[in-house]
Scaffold this active site. Structure first.
Site, PDB file in Angstrom:
ATOM      1  N   GLY A 194       0.881  -1.257  -0.008  1.00 17.50           N
ATOM      2  CA  GLY A 194      -0.025   0.049  -0.181  1.00 17.50           C
ATOM      3  C   GLY A 194       0.970   1.185   0.022  1.00 17.50           C
ATOM      4  O   GLY A 194       2.113   1.201  -0.637  1.00 17.50           O
ATOM      5  N   SER A 195       0.309   2.288   0.794  1.00 19.73           N
ATOM      6  CA  SER A 195       1.041   3.582   0.883  1.00 19.73           C
ATOM      7  C   SER A 195       2.480   3.346   1.259  1.00 19.73           C
ATOM      8  O   SER A 195       3.473   3.789   0.280  1.00 19.73           O
ATOM      9  CB  SER A 195       0.589   4.224   1.846  1.00 19.73           C
ATOM     10  OG  SER A 195       1.266   5.697   2.108  1.00 19.73           O
ATOM     11  N   GLN A 196       2.934   2.775   2.271  1.00 25.70           N
ATOM     12  CA  GLN A 196       4.468   2.478   2.631  1.00 25.70           C
ATOM     13  C   GLN A 196       4.879   1.589   1.926  1.00 25.70           C
ATOM     14  O   GLN A 196       6.072   1.332   1.358  1.00 25.70           O
ATOM     15  CB  GLN A 196       4.531   2.041   4.079  1.00 25.70           C
ATOM     16  CG  GLN A 196       4.127   3.447   5.024  1.00 25.70           C
ATOM     17  CD  GLN A 196       4.975   4.524   4.906  1.00 25.70           C
ATOM     18  OE1 GLN A 196       6.414   4.400   4.877  1.00 25.70           O
ATOM     19  NE2 GLN A 196       4.722   5.848   4.813  1.00 25.70           N
ATOM     20  N   ARG A 202      -1.752 -10.884  -0.127  1.00 26.80           N
ATOM     21  CA  ARG A 202      -2.528 -12.112   0.125  1.00 26.80           C
ATOM     22  C   ARG A 202      -3.068 -12.380  -1.313  1.00 26.80           C
ATOM     23  O   ARG A 202      -2.926 -11.825  -2.266  1.00 26.80           O
ATOM     24  CB  ARG A 202      -3.733 -11.193   0.719  1.00 26.80           C
ATOM     25  CG  ARG A 202      -4.347 -10.050   0.002  1.00 26.80           C
ATOM     26  CD  ARG A 202      -5.536  -9.413   0.951  1.00 26.80           C
ATOM     27  NE  ARG A 202      -5.491  -8.154   0.521  1.00 26.80           N
ATOM     28  CZ  ARG A 202      -6.566  -7.326   1.035  1.00 26.80           C
ATOM     29  NH1 ARG A 202      -7.456  -7.805   1.756  1.00 26.80           N
ATOM     30  NH2 ARG A 202      -6.796  -6.024   0.618  1.00 26.80           N
ATOM     31  N   HIS A 214       5.119   1.481  12.623  1.00 28.15           N
ATOM     32  CA  HIS A 214       4.548   2.217  13.410  1.00 28.15           C
ATOM     33  C   HIS A 214       4.320   1.344  14.576  1.00 28.15           C
ATOM     34  O   HIS A 214       4.308   0.035  14.391  1.00 28.15           O
ATOM     35  CB  HIS A 214       3.014   2.572  12.972  1.00 28.15           C
ATOM     36  CG  HIS A 214       1.930   2.943  13.820  1.00 28.15           C
ATOM     37  ND1 HIS A 214       2.403   4.376  14.506  1.00 28.15           N
ATOM     38  CD2 HIS A 214       0.894   2.989  14.137  1.00 28.15           C
ATOM     39  CE1 HIS A 214       1.486   4.613  15.422  1.00 28.15           C
ATOM     40  NE2 HIS A 214       0.474   3.843  15.277  1.00 28.15           N
ATOM     41  N   SER A 233      -4.409 -10.723  -4.469  1.00 23.58           N
ATOM     42  CA  SER A 233      -4.413  -9.255  -4.411  1.00 23.58           C
ATOM     43  C   SER A 233      -4.218  -8.346  -5.536  1.00 23.58           C
ATOM     44  O   SER A 233      -3.811  -8.713  -6.880  1.00 23.58           O
ATOM     45  CB  SER A 233      -2.830  -8.900  -3.765  1.00 23.58           C
ATOM     46  OG  SER A 233      -2.544  -7.546  -3.770  1.00 23.58           O
ATOM     47  N   GLY A 263       3.628   7.511   2.092  1.00 24.05           N
ATOM     48  CA  GLY A 263       4.549   6.707   1.089  1.00 24.05           C
ATOM     49  C   GLY A 263       4.719   7.170  -0.362  1.00 24.05           C
ATOM     50  O   GLY A 263       5.992   6.892  -0.788  1.00 24.05           O
ATOM     51  N   ASP A 265      -2.509  -1.195  10.367  1.00 24.09           N
ATOM     52  CA  ASP A 265      -2.224  -1.550  11.747  1.00 24.09           C
ATOM     53  C   ASP A 265      -3.259  -2.618  12.525  1.00 24.09           C
ATOM     54  O   ASP A 265      -2.878  -3.424  13.272  1.00 24.09           O
ATOM     55  CB  ASP A 265      -2.439  -0.377  12.410  1.00 24.09           C
ATOM     56  CG  ASP A 265      -0.952   0.524  11.919  1.00 24.09           C
ATOM     57  OD1 ASP A 265      -0.015   0.123  12.233  1.00 24.09           O
ATOM     58  OD2 ASP A 265      -1.403   1.729  11.695  1.00 24.09           O
ATOM     59  N   GLU A 266      -4.500  -2.380  12.103  1.00 25.88           N
ATOM     60  CA  GLU A 266      -5.671  -3.186  12.684  1.00 25.88           C
ATOM     61  C   GLU A 266      -5.627  -4.507  12.185  1.00 25.88           C
ATOM     62  O   GLU A 266      -6.356  -5.410  12.770  1.00 25.88           O
ATOM     63  CB  GLU A 266      -7.068  -2.420  12.414  1.00 25.88           C
ATOM     64  CG  GLU A 266      -7.378  -2.518  10.823  1.00 25.88           C
ATOM     65  CD  GLU A 266      -6.880  -1.269  10.180  1.00 25.88           C
ATOM     66  OE1 GLU A 266      -5.800  -0.725  10.399  1.00 25.88           O
ATOM     67  OE2 GLU A 266      -7.407  -1.220   8.950  1.00 25.88           O
TER      68      GLU A 266
END
Ligand code: NDP
Ligand code: MG
Ligand code: MG
Length: 304
Positions: free
Chosen positions: A25-27, A48, A108, A51, A134, A83-84
């Site tokens: 993704g972004s990062q 995954r 993070h 994807s 990112g 994160d979640e």
């Protein structure tokens, strides 16, 4: 505050390792491409099944693996999914698959600091957290600069986690701007606080509010929706209305002109106090590390 630069890092360390980036993704996009261009030959991206990012990763000339395969492959496994979802992913896949003595890395600190993830004791655990989205981590790197990164260690059984972290941070361009040593706790508190109570002004500048929300983490976006209204609440809106009224009815202008008749005495006193604020000193140091912010401001001023 200790700051490291490329000269303090051994880039060859990360170049000698197999690096698995989990998520694109972004990062993930920025880390994988920057590392590859820094000469890390064995960078893979764990995705995954099915994807939508698979084609993008392959087009960038990077190797795609499923997440379990990537977890087995990496000497360094960088967790760049939202994160979640990290706790579940660690428990279901990484915990049982990562190599003995490998390094688990984060951008993070939330999952480690609040013990949502308790990594295997044989794993080095460090954080390299770029202080930018990112696309900026990538674009600054491409023009020869970098985004400052925070570096923190949670676990160091190899005795080498800091060196690896510094090398990784250097590989994504952080050593060109500054790698700031901190703790997981400090990164979590300052990052969440910053994204929940301050507008991410430079991103709004660049692409408006919708784009800003896309490029920040889900954690930041959730904090924005749920905490933002507690900062700007009805009371704030009411106070803003009285400010607008003061503008419209001329009270502000009268006050300001009266201040000038008085030789700007209180204005000059307030200016002097503001210049002494510690925020100015810290801000100056940080802006020196983030030249693109200054440039955006200059470009914008030139439009006026
Ligand atoms: P994104 O939301 O942009 O990344 C999503 C990636 O995770 C995608 O590749 C997505 O896969 C993958 N993913 C989503 N769900 C799953 C799942 N269930 N299983 C496996 N993979 C999944 O994340 P960010 O880059 O925003 O954040 C990554 C980390 O970086 C976080 O820890 C965040 O706090 C931190 N960070 C983020 C910053 C930012 O500006 N965004 C700044 C600094 C740190 P697919 O491609 O298949 O959709
Ligand atoms: Mg954040
Ligand atoms: Mg997002």
């Amino acid at each position: 505050m200790r700051v490291y630069y490329d000269r303090d890092a051994d880039l060859n360390l990360i170049k000698s390792k197999k690096v698995s980036i989990i998520g694109y993704g972004s990062q993930g996009f920025a880390h994988a491409n920057n590392l590859k261009e820094s000469g890390v030959e064995e960078v893979v991206v764990g995705l995954r099944p099915g994807s939508t990012s698979t084609a993008k990763v392959e087009a960038a000339g990077l190797t795609v693996m499923d997440i379990e395969e990537a977890a087995r492959f990496g000497d360094v496994v960088m967790m760049l999914t939202p994160d979640e979802l990290q706790r579940q992913l660690y428990a279901d896949v990484l915990h049982g698959s990562m190599k003995e003595g490998a390094a688990l890395a984060f951008a993070h600190g939330l999952n480690i600091h609040f013990r949502l993830i308790e990594p295997r004791p044989d794993l080095d655990v460090f954080m390299v957290a770029p202080k930018g989205p990112g696309h900026t981590v990538r674009s600054e790197y491409q023009r020869g600069g970098g985004v400052p990164c925070l570096l923190a260690l949670a676990s160091d059984p190899s005795g080498n986690a800091k060196e690896i972290g510094l090398s990784y941070a250097s590989g994504i361009g952080g050593g060109r701007a500054g790698i700031i040593e901190t703790s997981f706790r400090e990164e979590v508190e300052t990052d969440l606080f910053g994204e929940q109570v301050k507008l991410i002004v430079d991103l709004m500048y660049e692409g408006g509010i919708a784009n800003m929300r896309y490029s920040i983490s889900n954690t930041a976006e959730y904090g924005d929706y749920t905490r933002g209204p507690r900062v700007i609440d009805e009371g704030t809106r009411e106070r803003m209305k009285t400010i607008l009224a003061d503008i419209q009815n001329g009270r502000f202008t009268t006050e300001w002109m009266t201040e000038n008749v008085a030789g700007q005495a209180s204005f000059k006193a307030m200016r002097a106090r503001a210049a002494e604020h510690p925020l100015e000193e810290v801000g100056e140091r940080l802006r020196a590390m983030m030249p693109w912010i200054t440039e955006a401001r200059l470009v914008d001023r030139s439009k006026n």
